[in-house]
Design a protein around this motif. Structure first.
Motif, short mmCIF file in Angstrom:
data_model
loop_
_atom_site.label_atom_id
_atom_site.label_comp_id
_atom_site.label_asym_id
_atom_site.label_seq_id
_atom_site.Cartn_x
_atom_site.Cartn_y
_atom_site.Cartn_z
N ASP A 87 20.01 23.98 -27.96
CA ASP A 87 19.34 23.72 -29.23
C ASP A 87 19.14 22.23 -29.49
O ASP A 87 18.06 21.80 -29.83
N THR A 88 20.22 21.45 -29.34
CA THR A 88 20.13 20.02 -29.66
C THR A 88 20.82 19.19 -28.59
O THR A 88 21.76 19.65 -27.93
N PHE A 94 14.18 22.37 -21.11
CA PHE A 94 15.31 21.67 -21.72
C PHE A 94 15.79 20.52 -20.84
O PHE A 94 15.92 19.37 -21.29
N ASP A 120 24.46 20.85 -27.36
CA ASP A 120 24.88 22.00 -28.16
C ASP A 120 24.03 23.19 -27.73
O ASP A 120 22.90 23.37 -28.21
#
Length: 439
Positions: free
Chosen positions: A434-435, A348, A431
């Motif tokens: 996730d995004t 991430f 978020d």
């Protein structure tokens, strides 16, 4: 500004930082030049939108932040580096007397340096001294801007095995030579007192370190290289600072922190494992009139760039590096990853920082150690024990890490500067995991 000008400015910055205390004082001057206001930990904080502030702990760690006029997405975007480098600390009772008529200094290792690189070169001392005044105790910075020490090698005639992998004994081989007879036992404190303009009896405490006197320089026929003491990690401290200072701070709270004691584990009141960053962020939150609930929500959407140098492929020993995840000088910031979490990068955070580099038109590289070689760690995962955020470990590729005179690529500091300026210019909206939206 060209990469060459930027790199030369960086070497001057490093020259102004002979100890971690001088590093923070030098960073403070740069912040003051941009009208940042000092906040003291023992005093109440009054924070106004549209201004920058900074706080110092132990005179060796510093945290700066900017609060924009309007915060539309409350979170923190943070870069972290460190102010210290491997060297030798001078003990409280500093002198060995003899063998007659010599005077030598009693030193111990601070961090994991390459001992052999400290021999046969001009040295001096720097750090801080606590002196007694009429009102109590006062902190004084000390840097003796002269060549006053040397650690001489034993001649090869008496040490025939020196080129066969000789192991230095730090208690025997490393004491620096202060005098050949003109100075006596007690002369060290007399010298320190003279430099500070105080009486010897006024000295109450000191944290003093050896300093390599060589100035940094850009070199190579095509100006490809930079060599200097303390590239690890003042190269990153400088580049991230300039990116922070030159950015347009909008929509969120931007933070720059430079910790002490990374080279000895960070587990101090001013290290990355301390509460320094957490305390600062919580007090910013309170001064802005935010609740504890809002603080935790802000942290959940925050991002940390941990900037500490890594290992370029060594031309004489390419076998030391992973054959695929290998990095080179002058090819941009490196993203460091380790399955055992010695580095805090994951898929991430890698994706976020790679996207920032792409937005800044800055090349980047991927680094991992060979699977059969244990590498070092850095401050990203240690800082996360106090402020748990998405984080990436980055830095610049260099050679001779922890030598007293290290080498890197002359273009890379400017690449890191451009990447960090884009990091602070961009509102990163996270978020969970996730995004991510780049605003």
């Amino acid at each position: 500004m060209s990469y060459l000008d930027f790199c030369q400015n960086m070497t001057q910055f490093i020259q102004n930082c002979p100890s971690m205390f001088h590093s923070v004082a030098t960073i403070e001057k740069e912040l003051q030049a941009k009208n940042y206001t000092l906040l003291k930990e023992k005093e109440a904080w009054n924070i106004e939108p549209g201004h920058g502030y900074y706080v110092i702990r132990n005179n060796s760690s510093i945290c700066a932040f900017y609060v924009p006029q309007e915060i539309t997405d409350y979170h923190f975007q943070i870069s972290a580096s460190h102010s210290d480098s491997p060297t030798y600390k001078i003990k409280a009772i500093p002198e060995y007397k003899g063998p007659e008529p010599y005077v030598r200094l009693d030193v111990e290792a601070y961090g994991g340096m390459i001992d052999s690189t400290w021999f046969d070169r001009p040295l001096t001392i720097a750090g801080r001294v606590l002196v007694e005044t009429d009102k109590g105790l006062e902190n004084r910075l000390l840097y003796i801007d002269r060549d006053i020490l040397m650690i001489p090698n034993v001649c090869i005639h008496f040490n025939r095995q020196v080129n066969d992998g000789y192991s230095y004994n730090r208690a025997v081989d490393l004491p620096p030579m202060l005098s050949a007879g003109e100075m006596k036992k007690g002369s060290f404190d007399e010298m320190v007192a003279k430099e500070l303009g105080v009486e010897v009896s006024a000295i109450r405490g000191k944290d003093l370190f050896l300093v390599n006197r060589q100035n940094g320089l850009v070199w190579g026929y095509e100006n490809e290289f930079v060599s200097s003491p303390k590239l690890d990690d003042l190269e990153c401290a400088y580049s991230t600072l300039q990116g922070f200072l030159d950015a347009d701070h909008t929509k969120k709270v931007d933070v720059y922190v430079c910790f002490d004691n990374e080279e000895v584990g960070s587990n101090t009141k001013q290290g990355a494992m301390s509460t320094f960053l957490k305390d600062t962020l919580k007090r910013v939150n309170a001064a802005l009139g935010k609740t504890s609930e809002e603080y935790y929500r802000a942290v959940s959407g925050s991002f940390l760039v941990s900037a500490d140098n890594g290992h370029a492929l060594h031309p004489n020993h390419p076998e030391k590096n992973d054959p695929a995840n290998t990095v080179f000088m002058n090819q941009g910031p490196i993203i460091k990853e380790s399955a055992n979490q010695k580095y805090t990068t994951d898929g991430f955070s890698r994706a976020v920082f790679a996207s920032i580099c792409k937005k800044a038109n800055v090349p980047f590289q991927c680094f991992a150690n060979r699977s059969d070689i244990v590498g070092g760690s850095t401050l990203g995962n240690l800082s996360n024990t106090q402020v748990s955020v998405h984080a990436v470990d980055t830095g610049l590729a260099q050679l001779a890490m922890h030598s007293s005179f290290e080498t890197g690529g002359a273009k890379d500091p400017y690449y890191l500067y451009e990447a960090l300026k884009e990091f602070y210019n961009t509102n990163i909206i996270i978020d969970g995991a996730d995004t991510v939206t780049f605003d």
